[in-house]
Motif scaffolding. Structure first.
Motif, PDB file in Angstrom:
ATOM      1  N   ARG A 244     -15.234 -24.768  34.149  1.00 14.55           N
ATOM      2  CA  ARG A 244     -16.050 -23.887  33.321  1.00 14.55           C
ATOM      3  C   ARG A 244     -15.757 -22.390  33.485  1.00 14.55           C
ATOM      4  NH1 ARG A 244     -22.049 -26.446  32.909  1.00 14.55           N
ATOM      5  NH2 ARG A 244     -21.976 -25.356  30.924  1.00 14.55           N
TER       6      ARG A 244
ATOM      7  N   ARG B 108     -16.313 -34.732  32.938  1.00 11.71           N
ATOM      8  CA  ARG B 108     -17.710 -35.120  32.754  1.00 11.71           C
ATOM      9  C   ARG B 108     -17.884 -36.633  32.820  1.00 11.71           C
ATOM     10  NH1 ARG B 108     -22.153 -32.150  28.805  1.00 11.71           N
ATOM     11  NH2 ARG B 108     -23.830 -32.401  30.303  1.00 11.71           N
TER      12      ARG B 108
ATOM     13  N   LYS C 179     -33.797 -26.306  25.552  1.00 10.82           N
ATOM     14  CA  LYS C 179     -33.313 -25.552  26.722  1.00 10.82           C
ATOM     15  C   LYS C 179     -32.157 -24.637  26.341  1.00 10.82           C
ATOM     16  CE  LYS C 179     -30.140 -27.495  29.753  1.00 10.82           C
ATOM     17  NZ  LYS C 179     -28.952 -26.656  29.918  1.00 10.82           N
ATOM     18  N   ASN C 180     -31.191 -25.168  25.604  1.00  9.81           N
ATOM     19  CA  ASN C 180     -29.980 -24.380  25.338  1.00  9.81           C
ATOM     20  C   ASN C 180     -30.185 -23.303  24.273  1.00  9.81           C
ATOM     21  OD1 ASN C 180     -28.708 -25.778  27.306  1.00  9.81           O
ATOM     22  ND2 ASN C 180     -27.469 -27.061  25.949  1.00  9.81           N
TER      23      ASN C 180
ATOM     24  N   ILE D  17     -19.473 -30.872  36.081  1.00  9.93           N
ATOM     25  CA  ILE D  17     -18.845 -31.358  34.842  1.00  9.93           C
ATOM     26  C   ILE D  17     -17.515 -30.682  34.530  1.00  9.93           C
ATOM     27  CG2 ILE D  17     -21.025 -32.142  33.855  1.00  9.93           C
ATOM     28  CD1 ILE D  17     -21.106 -29.724  32.076  1.00  9.93           C
TER      29      ILE D  17
ATOM     30  N   ARG E 161     -33.890 -29.697  35.382  1.00  5.50           N
ATOM     31  CA  ARG E 161     -33.265 -28.583  34.666  1.00  5.50           C
ATOM     32  C   ARG E 161     -33.411 -28.776  33.152  1.00  5.50           C
ATOM     33  NH1 ARG E 161     -27.525 -27.914  34.921  1.00  5.50           N
ATOM     34  NH2 ARG E 161     -28.161 -26.262  33.528  1.00  5.50           N
TER      35      ARG E 161
ATOM     36  N   ASP F  70     -23.271 -33.273  25.489  1.00  5.44           N
ATOM     37  CA  ASP F  70     -24.529 -33.428  26.236  1.00  5.44           C
ATOM     38  C   ASP F  70     -25.227 -34.755  25.950  1.00  5.44           C
ATOM     39  OD1 ASP F  70     -23.962 -30.943  27.220  1.00  5.44           O
ATOM     40  OD2 ASP F  70     -25.543 -29.881  26.137  1.00  5.44           O
TER      41      ASP F  70
ATOM     42  N   ASP G  83     -34.743 -24.404  34.693  1.00  6.29           N
ATOM     43  CA  ASP G  83     -33.814 -23.388  34.180  1.00  6.29           C
ATOM     44  C   ASP G  83     -34.563 -22.206  33.549  1.00  6.29           C
ATOM     45  OD1 ASP G  83     -31.617 -24.790  34.970  1.00  6.29           O
ATOM     46  OD2 ASP G  83     -30.696 -24.944  32.986  1.00  6.29           O
TER      47      ASP G  83
ATOM     48  N   LEU H  78     -27.564 -33.178  34.823  1.00  7.85           N
ATOM     49  CA  LEU H  78     -28.860 -33.450  34.197  1.00  7.85           C
ATOM     50  C   LEU H  78     -28.808 -34.584  33.180  1.00  7.85           C
ATOM     51  CD1 LEU H  78     -29.907 -30.572  31.753  1.00  7.85           C
ATOM     52  CD2 LEU H  78     -27.606 -31.018  32.489  1.00  7.85           C
ATOM     53  N   ARG H  79     -27.721 -34.675  32.406  1.00  9.56           N
ATOM     54  CA  ARG H  79     -27.657 -35.746  31.403  1.00  9.56           C
ATOM     55  C   ARG H  79     -27.368 -37.092  32.072  1.00  9.56           C
ATOM     56  NH1 ARG H  79     -30.557 -32.677  28.213  1.00  9.56           N
ATOM     57  NH2 ARG H  79     -29.570 -30.659  28.003  1.00  9.56           N
TER      58      ARG H  79
END
Ligand SMILES: CC(=O)N[C@H]1[C@@H](OP(=O)(O)OP(=O)(O)OC[C@H]2O[C@@H](n3ccc(=O)[nH]c3=O)[C@H](O)[C@@H]2O)O[C@H](CO)[C@@H](O)[C@@H]1O
Ligand SMILES: C=C(OP(=O)(O)O)C(=O)O
Length: 436
Positions: free
Chosen positions: A122, A332, A22-23, A119, A398, A306, A50, A371-372
């Motif tokens: 940001r 987080r 994903k990332n 989290i 996601r 993550d 995503d 998500l995690r």
């Protein structure tokens, strides 16, 4: 309401295949906007929400995007629009990654301010600092960031205060079409940065140093669409490694790249997990008893934030006292309260969490906070006594494709239901005895 329902107690066995990361895919799709000519063909794209969101952002910007058979094809050769509205950025912060490409290609970009999320706050000040250093005028107001440059962006030297993944990607994309050479110092070294640089170079860019602390980008006049296969998702791989370890199972995580997972492998081995590098992936064999360890999240090659919540699930089952320190995001630990609902012995002390294990974990109804955390709560459900129901699955979708189906194929007792369809009705003991 959609829920994942897990009955704990099954060891996992078999093979699970990892999707594209994903990332990595999100910045790569954002980078396709840089091509004023030709189509980009991106393979091994996971069917995550995503990915659908970033595709929608590109379509809104007037690119032609097709997504079939895990392949995204983008034609961005038409004149592009310049605005990514809040409806997309609210769904997914990574929408902000189109800013560097748009600014370089159009000389102007207008992107809704991303705001905070579960989290942390940001901010994107490092992204903007980079654009400004390259000659853009940046204005923030009415919920939008506007960046504009007269003519082309100018190559320059930029030092990031923190090796931010997103800032490294956004500035790198912008610099590919700048006039002259851009040197970015203290950049992120994540494998996803290397994947993006490889894709940009296939498009005709001149990016050197990806995977080290300094990037050197010689600007070119034009980029062309290119073909690229996305790297395997190291966080999805790590999550299945944790699933094997927590259940005392034996699972081959096919496609997992050991070099991308060194910090996780080292910690798991310290915990007593057997890790075997095989030709096509990583085999994980969980021990009868996990050992407590301390973990501190750091930018790559440090321990990935993550994987922090999934490791927390694992450490709840380890014997002894463990400490997890989160240094990347300031907030987080939202999942800690949900673990407590499952009877976890865990407390937060500043930026650390102290766990006294093994906890006598019990199934409960819990809500995913990101998500995690969604994945971590499901992992905990695999070993908790009784039934665990995990809600807020929009977070899970996601970052994970068919998560419950992949776990079920490994032997987990798990299903995904809509409330009305829930089949795990707890029957009184005299009824189950009668049916036995
Ligand atoms: C889509 C994607 O790839 N997401 C990943 C990316 O997020 P993302 O790119 O948002 O993460 P960053 O590396 O930028 O953020 C790390 C830290 O730096 C701070 N910061 C960042 C930018 C900035 O301009 N100013 C600033 O202060 C952030 O608030 C955070 O505390 O890297 C994170 C850190 O590995 C991962 O958890 C995310 O999964
Ligand atoms: C935090 C994550 O992603 P994002 O940056 O997209 O929120 C993640 O993948 O764990």
């Amino acid at each position: 309401m959609e829920k994942i329902i897990v009955r704990g107690g099954k060891r996992l066995y078999g093979t699970v295949k990892v999707e594209g990361a994903k990332n990595a895919v999100l910045p790569v799709i954002a980078a396709t906007l840089l091509a004023s000519d030709g189509k980009s063909v991106i393979r091994d794209v996971p069917t995550l929400s995503d990915v659908y969101t970033i595709n929608e952002v590109l379509r809104h910007l007037n690119a032609d995007v097709q997504f079939d058979n895990n392949t995204v094809i983008v034609d961005a050769s038409r004149v592009l629009k310049e605005e990514a509205p809040f409806e997309y950025v609210r769904k997914m912060r990574a929408s902000v990654l189109v800013m560097g490409s748009l600014l370089a290609r159009n000389g102007r970009a207008r992107v809704a301010l991303p705001g905070g999320c579960a989290i942390g706050s940001r901010p994107i000040d490092q992204h903007l600092k980079g654009f400004e250093a390259m000659g853009a005028k940046v204005k923030v107001g009415n919920g939008f960031i506007e960046a504009e440059v007269d003519g082309r962006l100018q190559g320059t030297k930029i030092y990031l205060d923190f090796p931010s993944v997103g800032a490294t990607e956004n500035i790198m994309m912008a610099a590919t079409l700048a006039e002259g050479t851009t040197i970015i110092e203290n950049v992120a070294k994540e494998p996803e940065i290397v994947d993006l640089a490889n894709f940009l170079n296939k498009m005709g860019a001149r990016v050197k140093g990806a995977g080290t602390g300094t990037l050197r980008i010689e600007g070119v006049d034009k980029l062309t669409g290119a073909e690229h296969t996305i790297i395997p998702d190291r966080i999805e791989a790590g999550t299945f490694m944790a699933a094997a370890a927590i259940t005392g199972g034996n699972v081959l995580v096919r496609g997992a790249v050991p070099e991308h997972l060194s910090s996780l492998i080292a910690k798991m081995e310290e915990m007593g997990v057997t890790i075997i590098e095989e030709e096509d992936g990583i085999r994980v064999i969980g021990p009868e008893r996990l050992k407590a360890v301390d973990i501190k999240t750091m930018p790559h090659p440090g321990f990935p934030t993550d994987m922090q919540s999934q490791m927390m699930a694992l450490l709840l089952c380890a014997e002894g006292t463990s400490m997890i320190t989160e240094t990347v995001f300031e907030n987080r630990f939202m999942h800690v309260e949900e673990f407590r609902r499952m009877n976890a012995d865990i407390k937060i002390e500043g930026r650390s969490v102290i766990l006294n294990g093994p906890s006598n974990l019990q199934g409960a109804e819990v809500a995913a906070t990101d998500l995690r955390a969604a994945a971590a709560l499901i992992l905990t459900g695999l070993v908790a006594e009784g039934v665990t129901r995990v809600t807020e699955l929009k977070h899970l979708d996601r970052g994970y494709v068919n998560f419950h189906e992949k776990l079920a194929a490994l032997g987990a007792d798990i299903e995904r239901v809509n409330d009305v369809e829930e089949s795990f009705v707890e029957l009184p003991k005299y009824v189950t005895d009668m049916n036995a």
